[in-house]
Design a protein around this motif. Structure first.
Motif, PDB file in Angstrom:
ATOM      1  N   ASP A 111      25.280  37.848  35.462  1.00 30.11           N
ATOM      2  CA  ASP A 111      26.486  37.732  36.293  1.00 30.11           C
ATOM      3  C   ASP A 111      26.187  37.040  37.621  1.00 30.11           C
ATOM      4  N   GLU A 113      28.184  38.240  40.628  1.00 32.48           N
ATOM      5  CA  GLU A 113      29.568  38.640  40.381  1.00 32.48           C
ATOM      6  C   GLU A 113      29.563  40.123  39.967  1.00 32.48           C
ATOM      7  N   THR A 121      31.731  40.933  34.561  1.00 28.87           N
ATOM      8  CA  THR A 121      32.875  40.029  34.741  1.00 28.87           C
ATOM      9  C   THR A 121      32.572  38.575  34.419  1.00 28.87           C
ATOM     10  N   ALA A 145      38.573  41.858  39.033  1.00 29.08           N
ATOM     11  CA  ALA A 145      37.743  41.907  37.830  1.00 29.08           C
ATOM     12  C   ALA A 145      38.408  41.210  36.650  1.00 29.08           C
ATOM     13  N   LEU A 186      38.421  37.420  37.071  1.00 28.10           N
ATOM     14  CA  LEU A 186      37.097  36.842  36.872  1.00 28.10           C
ATOM     15  C   LEU A 186      36.754  36.745  35.390  1.00 28.10           C
ATOM     16  N   VAL A 187      37.040  37.811  34.654  1.00 30.49           N
ATOM     17  CA  VAL A 187      36.765  37.799  33.209  1.00 30.49           C
ATOM     18  C   VAL A 187      37.520  36.655  32.548  1.00 30.49           C
TER      19      VAL A 187
END
Length: 216
Positions: A68, A71, A75, A107, A110-111
């Motif tokens: 990540d 991050e 996410t 979240a 971002l995903v």
């Protein structure tokens, strides 16, 4: 039968979400070392970015990793990896670089952004299937040409080359387990006028999904 899917080539795409720029890249690799080299290369290229999130899958040793890169956990790297798992892609590395635009995405945002960036980059790279093929030469008349091409597609094959002369000669690759059926089918539908000639076997990557570039 061994069969697996890989990216056809390198790609780079860009997604803008609430002023954040997400630059997605995909490469075909053959080892974890090569994958990590691509990641490091991208980090150096985009040293001023907020995040360089990544994932890779390689057949050698069954390695599968993600990061990540700062991050919130879960996410970025894992959603990116999920894209390649769903498509059953291996021998691939993906890096999504984020230049922060000043607006938090949350979240869920971002995903979605990292998933879409990875998918766009994979689509732009194209997908090839690696497997054993039987190379075949198919002589036919011009009136039989389109029917032969349809049979090639219906048997999961691909055209490599076409020679146009007094008649037509197609050079095609047919999946190993369908080659006998393909030859028998053409002999039957042509009332014995099309006899397929085998030209050997090959284990190679052949594009099965052409690169797709999204228009902004």
């Amino acid at each position: 039968m061994t069969e697996y899917y890989i990216p056809t080539g390198h790609s780079q795409t860009e997604l803008v979400e609430k002023r954040s720029r997400f630059i997605g890249q995909v490469w075909q690799v053959t080892s974890e070392e090569e994958a990590r080299a691509r990641i490091e290369e991208t980090r150096k290229q985009h040293y001023d970015a907020r995040h360089n999130c990544w994932c890779f899958r390689v057949r050698e040793g069954g390695a599968e990793r993600y990061s990540d890169d700062g991050e919130p956990q879960g996410t970025a790297g894992q959603p990116m990896l999920n894209v390649f798992q769903r498509e059953q892609i291996t021998d691939a590395v993906c890096v999504v670089t984020r230049y922060f635009g000043g607006i938090l995405l949350g979240a869920g945002g971002l995903v979605r952004a990292y998933t879409q960036s990875a998918k766009d980059a994979l689509d732009a790279a194209g997908i090839s299937v690696v497997r054993r093929w039987v190379a075949m030469e198919v002589p036919c008349t011009y009136s039989q040409f389109e029917e032969v091409r349809r049979e090639v597609l219906q048997h999961g094959g691909v055209e490599e080359h076409v020679d146009y002369g007094a008649d037509v000669l197609l050079s095609v690759l047919i999946p190993e387990e369908r080659s006998a059926q393909f030859a028998a089918r053409l002999l039957d539908t042509s009332a014995g006028t099309i006899e397929v000639l085998e030209a050997g076997e090959q284990f190679k990557a052949v594009p099965c999904r052409e690169p797709v570039i999204k228009m902004s």
